[in-house]
Design a protein around this motif. Structure first.
Motif, PDB file in Angstrom:
ATOM      1  N   GLY A  50       8.193  58.226  39.994  1.00 29.97           N
ATOM      2  CA  GLY A  50       9.428  58.975  39.818  1.00 29.97           C
ATOM      3  C   GLY A  50       9.948  59.551  41.125  1.00 29.97           C
ATOM      4  O   GLY A  50      11.158  59.584  41.367  1.00 29.97           O
ATOM      5  N   GLU A  51       9.041  60.031  41.968  1.00 36.25           N
ATOM      6  CA  GLU A  51       9.461  60.590  43.250  1.00 36.25           C
ATOM      7  C   GLU A  51      10.021  59.508  44.167  1.00 36.25           C
ATOM      8  O   GLU A  51      10.963  59.747  44.939  1.00 36.25           O
ATOM      9  CB  GLU A  51       8.294  61.315  43.922  1.00 36.25           C
ATOM     10  N   ARG A  52       9.481  58.301  44.077  1.00 33.05           N
ATOM     11  CA  ARG A  52      10.023  57.205  44.883  1.00 33.05           C
ATOM     12  C   ARG A  52      11.417  56.821  44.394  1.00 33.05           C
ATOM     13  O   ARG A  52      12.324  56.563  45.196  1.00 33.05           O
ATOM     14  CB  ARG A  52       9.088  55.999  44.839  1.00 33.05           C
ATOM     15  N   ILE A  53      11.588  56.801  43.069  1.00 33.38           N
ATOM     16  CA  ILE A  53      12.910  56.517  42.518  1.00 33.38           C
ATOM     17  C   ILE A  53      13.888  57.605  42.919  1.00 33.38           C
ATOM     18  O   ILE A  53      15.058  57.331  43.215  1.00 33.38           O
ATOM     19  CB  ILE A  53      12.830  56.374  40.985  1.00 33.38           C
ATOM     20  N   ARG A  54      13.433  58.857  42.943  1.00 31.34           N
ATOM     21  CA  ARG A  54      14.301  59.976  43.331  1.00 31.34           C
ATOM     22  C   ARG A  54      14.923  59.736  44.706  1.00 31.34           C
ATOM     23  O   ARG A  54      16.118  59.951  44.906  1.00 31.34           O
ATOM     24  CB  ARG A  54      13.490  61.276  43.329  1.00 31.34           C
ATOM     25  N   SER A  55      14.112  59.296  45.637  1.00 29.42           N
ATOM     26  CA  SER A  55      14.632  59.058  46.983  1.00 29.42           C
ATOM     27  C   SER A  55      15.646  57.915  46.992  1.00 29.42           C
ATOM     28  O   SER A  55      16.632  57.955  47.740  1.00 29.42           O
ATOM     29  CB  SER A  55      13.488  58.764  47.961  1.00 29.42           C
ATOM     30  N   LEU A  56      15.430  56.918  46.145  1.00 32.88           N
ATOM     31  CA  LEU A  56      16.345  55.783  46.095  1.00 32.88           C
ATOM     32  C   LEU A  56      17.726  56.175  45.595  1.00 32.88           C
ATOM     33  O   LEU A  56      18.742  55.687  46.098  1.00 32.88           O
ATOM     34  CB  LEU A  56      15.779  54.681  45.199  1.00 32.88           C
ATOM     35  N   VAL A  57      17.768  57.053  44.596  1.00 33.59           N
ATOM     36  CA  VAL A  57      19.059  57.360  43.977  1.00 33.59           C
ATOM     37  C   VAL A  57      19.750  58.588  44.563  1.00 33.59           C
ATOM     38  O   VAL A  57      20.959  58.747  44.392  1.00 33.59           O
ATOM     39  CB  VAL A  57      18.922  57.534  42.443  1.00 33.59           C
ATOM     40  N   LEU A  58      19.041  59.450  45.242  1.00 34.98           N
ATOM     41  CA  LEU A  58      19.649  60.683  45.733  1.00 34.98           C
ATOM     42  C   LEU A  58      19.920  60.689  47.234  1.00 34.98           C
ATOM     43  O   LEU A  58      20.886  61.305  47.685  1.00 34.98           O
ATOM     44  CB  LEU A  58      18.779  61.888  45.373  1.00 34.98           C
ATOM     45  N   GLU A  59      19.084  60.036  48.013  1.00 38.22           N
ATOM     46  CA  GLU A  59      19.237  60.118  49.459  1.00 38.22           C
ATOM     47  C   GLU A  59      20.355  59.203  49.944  1.00 38.22           C
ATOM     48  O   GLU A  59      20.577  58.120  49.405  1.00 38.22           O
ATOM     49  CB  GLU A  59      17.923  59.750  50.162  1.00 38.22           C
ATOM     50  N   HIS A  60      21.043  59.677  50.984  1.00 34.44           N
ATOM     51  CA  HIS A  60      22.043  58.827  51.631  1.00 34.44           C
ATOM     52  C   HIS A  60      21.330  57.701  52.386  1.00 34.44           C
ATOM     53  O   HIS A  60      20.144  57.789  52.704  1.00 34.44           O
ATOM     54  CB  HIS A  60      22.872  59.653  52.618  1.00 34.44           C
ATOM     55  N   GLY A  61      22.059  56.631  52.669  1.00 31.81           N
ATOM     56  CA  GLY A  61      21.501  55.563  53.487  1.00 31.81           C
ATOM     57  C   GLY A  61      20.711  54.521  52.721  1.00 31.81           C
ATOM     58  O   GLY A  61      20.015  53.706  53.331  1.00 31.81           O
ATOM     59  N   GLN A  62      20.807  54.515  51.382  1.00 33.53           N
ATOM     60  CA  GLN A  62      20.078  53.529  50.586  1.00 33.53           C
ATOM     61  C   GLN A  62      20.958  52.331  50.219  1.00 33.53           C
ATOM     62  O   GLN A  62      20.556  51.491  49.426  1.00 33.53           O
ATOM     63  CB  GLN A  62      19.566  54.184  49.282  1.00 33.53           C
ATOM     64  N   GLY A  63      22.139  52.284  50.802  1.00 30.97           N
ATOM     65  CA  GLY A  63      23.061  51.220  50.419  1.00 30.97           C
ATOM     66  C   GLY A  63      23.801  51.609  49.153  1.00 30.97           C
ATOM     67  O   GLY A  63      23.620  52.693  48.606  1.00 30.97           O
ATOM     68  N   GLU A  64      24.635  50.715  48.665  1.00 31.51           N
ATOM     69  CA  GLU A  64      25.419  51.007  47.464  1.00 31.51           C
ATOM     70  C   GLU A  64      24.527  51.025  46.232  1.00 31.51           C
ATOM     71  O   GLU A  64      23.734  50.111  46.009  1.00 31.51           O
ATOM     72  CB  GLU A  64      26.514  49.968  47.283  1.00 31.51           C
ATOM     73  N   VAL A  65      24.634  52.080  45.440  1.00 27.59           N
ATOM     74  CA  VAL A  65      23.939  52.172  44.160  1.00 27.59           C
ATOM     75  C   VAL A  65      25.023  52.295  43.088  1.00 27.59           C
ATOM     76  O   VAL A  65      25.644  53.346  42.961  1.00 27.59           O
ATOM     77  CB  VAL A  65      22.982  53.385  44.099  1.00 27.59           C
ATOM     78  N   ASP A  66      25.256  51.214  42.354  1.00 29.57           N
ATOM     79  CA  ASP A  66      26.323  51.240  41.357  1.00 29.57           C
ATOM     80  C   ASP A  66      25.894  52.100  40.166  1.00 29.57           C
ATOM     81  O   ASP A  66      24.698  52.354  39.963  1.00 29.57           O
ATOM     82  CB  ASP A  66      26.657  49.823  40.893  1.00 29.57           C
ATOM     83  N   PRO A  67      26.852  52.580  39.353  1.00 31.10           N
ATOM     84  CA  PRO A  67      26.534  53.497  38.260  1.00 31.10           C
ATOM     85  C   PRO A  67      25.506  52.968  37.269  1.00 31.10           C
ATOM     86  O   PRO A  67      24.623  53.716  36.826  1.00 31.10           O
ATOM     87  CB  PRO A  67      27.894  53.715  37.584  1.00 31.10           C
TER      88      PRO A  67
END
Length: 212
Positions: A50-67
């Protein structure tokens, strides 16, 4: 042999900057002072995956994350959280104090990102096995006031926090609509009130959960 009483599940919801962390910390102190068994956790997060997913969806610089990807990642984190952390704690008789749960996904992705509240709720019902909090505390705050609070904090806003006010207004309406639909399970409080006053009202409701 005495059967262990199942614990209670309390979730804190509201827009970014509403004061959830403050109220969670105050309630955690109240539980600790009374030697009540509890666990404090958060979403997304609460488990290693869950903490790894948190960084993917909340941090800037992960590329485009569509809804849609965003909604499914949150649901995946929540599924692991329920199985690995929340349900075991409840079965052991502990209370779970959680910063965000399903209501956040319905509000942020279902309404804020306009994927549809029902569609996101259905995905999360599958992810959680239908587990609902015994009490959901909603801290209601106007987007402009929330933005002022966020701007006064140290550090940059995350990818979702930095969305426009119109997005945060949709979130607010979604949280209030969810609470209105199930008033016995929700406690809506004004985030602009004094923290001590808010906490006093929360403790009254929590005490009801503690009563046999």
């Amino acid at each position: 042999m005495n059967q262990i009483r199942r614990g209670g599940f309390i979730a804190f919801e509201g827009g970014d900057g509403a004061g959830k962390t403050t109220q969670l910390t105050l309630l955690e102190s109240w539980f600790r002072e009374r030697s009540l068994p509890y666990e404090r956790t958060r979403e997304p997060g609460g488990t290693p995956i869950g903490e790894r997913i948190r960084s993917l969806v909340l941090e800037h610089g992960q590329g485009e994350v569509d809804p849609r990807t965003e909604a499914l990642l949150f649901a995946a984190s929540r599924a692991a959280h329920v199985v690995q952390r929340i349900e075991p704690a409840l079965e052991a008789g502990r209370f779970v104090l959680c910063d965000r749960y399903v209501d956040s996904s319905v509000a942020y992705q279902g309404v804020g990102r306009q994927l549809g509240a029902e569609a996101v709720a259905e995905v999360n019902a599958f992810a959680t096995g239908g587990l609902q909090p015994d009490l959901t505390v909603v801290l209601d705050i106007e987007p402009a006031a929330a933005r002022a609070r966020r701007e006064g904090r140290d550090g940059d806003s995350d990818r979702i926090e930095s969305a426009e006010d119109a997005f945060h207004e949709r979130l607010r309406a979604a949280f209030l609509a969810r609470a209105e639909a199930d008033p016995q399970r929700y406690l809506v409080l004004q985030a602009a009130d004094a923290p001590e006053s808010i906490q006093a009202e929360i403790r009254v409701r929590v005490q009801e959960l503690l009563s046999p």
